[in-house]
Design a protein around this motif. Sequence first.
Motif, PDB file in Angstrom:
ATOM      1  N   LEU A 152       1.822   6.473  -7.026  1.00 59.85           N
ATOM      2  CA  LEU A 152       0.811   7.300  -7.339  1.00 59.85           C
ATOM      3  C   LEU A 152       1.152   8.836  -7.112  1.00 59.85           C
ATOM      4  N   ARG A 153       1.570   9.093  -6.026  1.00 55.04           N
ATOM      5  CA  ARG A 153       2.070  10.651  -5.696  1.00 55.04           C
ATOM      6  C   ARG A 153       3.322  11.222  -6.531  1.00 55.04           C
TER       7      ARG A 153
ATOM      8  N   THR B 297       1.006   4.056  -2.930  1.00 58.06           N
ATOM      9  CA  THR B 297       0.613   5.333  -2.724  1.00 58.06           C
ATOM     10  C   THR B 297       1.923   6.331  -3.171  1.00 58.06           C
ATOM     11  N   TRP B 298       2.998   6.108  -2.719  1.00 61.00           N
ATOM     12  CA  TRP B 298       4.200   6.672  -3.107  1.00 61.00           C
ATOM     13  C   TRP B 298       4.491   6.841  -4.447  1.00 61.00           C
TER      14      TRP B 298
ATOM     15  N   SER C 234       0.844  -1.196   0.071  1.00 59.92           N
ATOM     16  CA  SER C 234       0.217   0.175   0.093  1.00 59.92           C
ATOM     17  C   SER C 234       0.847   1.111   0.085  1.00 59.92           C
ATOM     18  N   ALA C 235       1.910   1.156   1.014  1.00 60.24           N
ATOM     19  CA  ALA C 235       2.839   2.448   0.956  1.00 60.24           C
ATOM     20  C   ALA C 235       3.491   2.826  -0.485  1.00 60.24           C
TER      21      ALA C 235
END
Length: 110
Positions: free
Chosen positions: A21-22, A18-19, A14-15
Amino acid sequence: MPEPGYVAVVVGLSAAVTWTLRAAPFAVLAPVHDSAVVATLRRHVPLGVLCILAAHTLRDVPTGSVVAAPPFVVAVAVTVGLHLWRGHVLLSIAVGTAVHVTLATLLAGA
């Protein structure tokens, strides 16, 4: 209850997602940062956003009440004037919102 290893893998994935995609927009847009299109957008989008927000706000102005309309009109005038004077979108929106809330509160209590 899931095993701690499973939870660690899920949190790690998940991290990572998320990283990624950001960070992706910065990596994709870095080559076009100095292009003429981005410069044009940088110059014209803030005013466009203010116009859209003003139109969206003003479509709900109650025209039947003398007390309800002035906060809208004054707040839009302050927002537009401040934006034309200073050219700072967040400042214009924040001050215009504060003026509207203040006038609406004062006139509602009167």
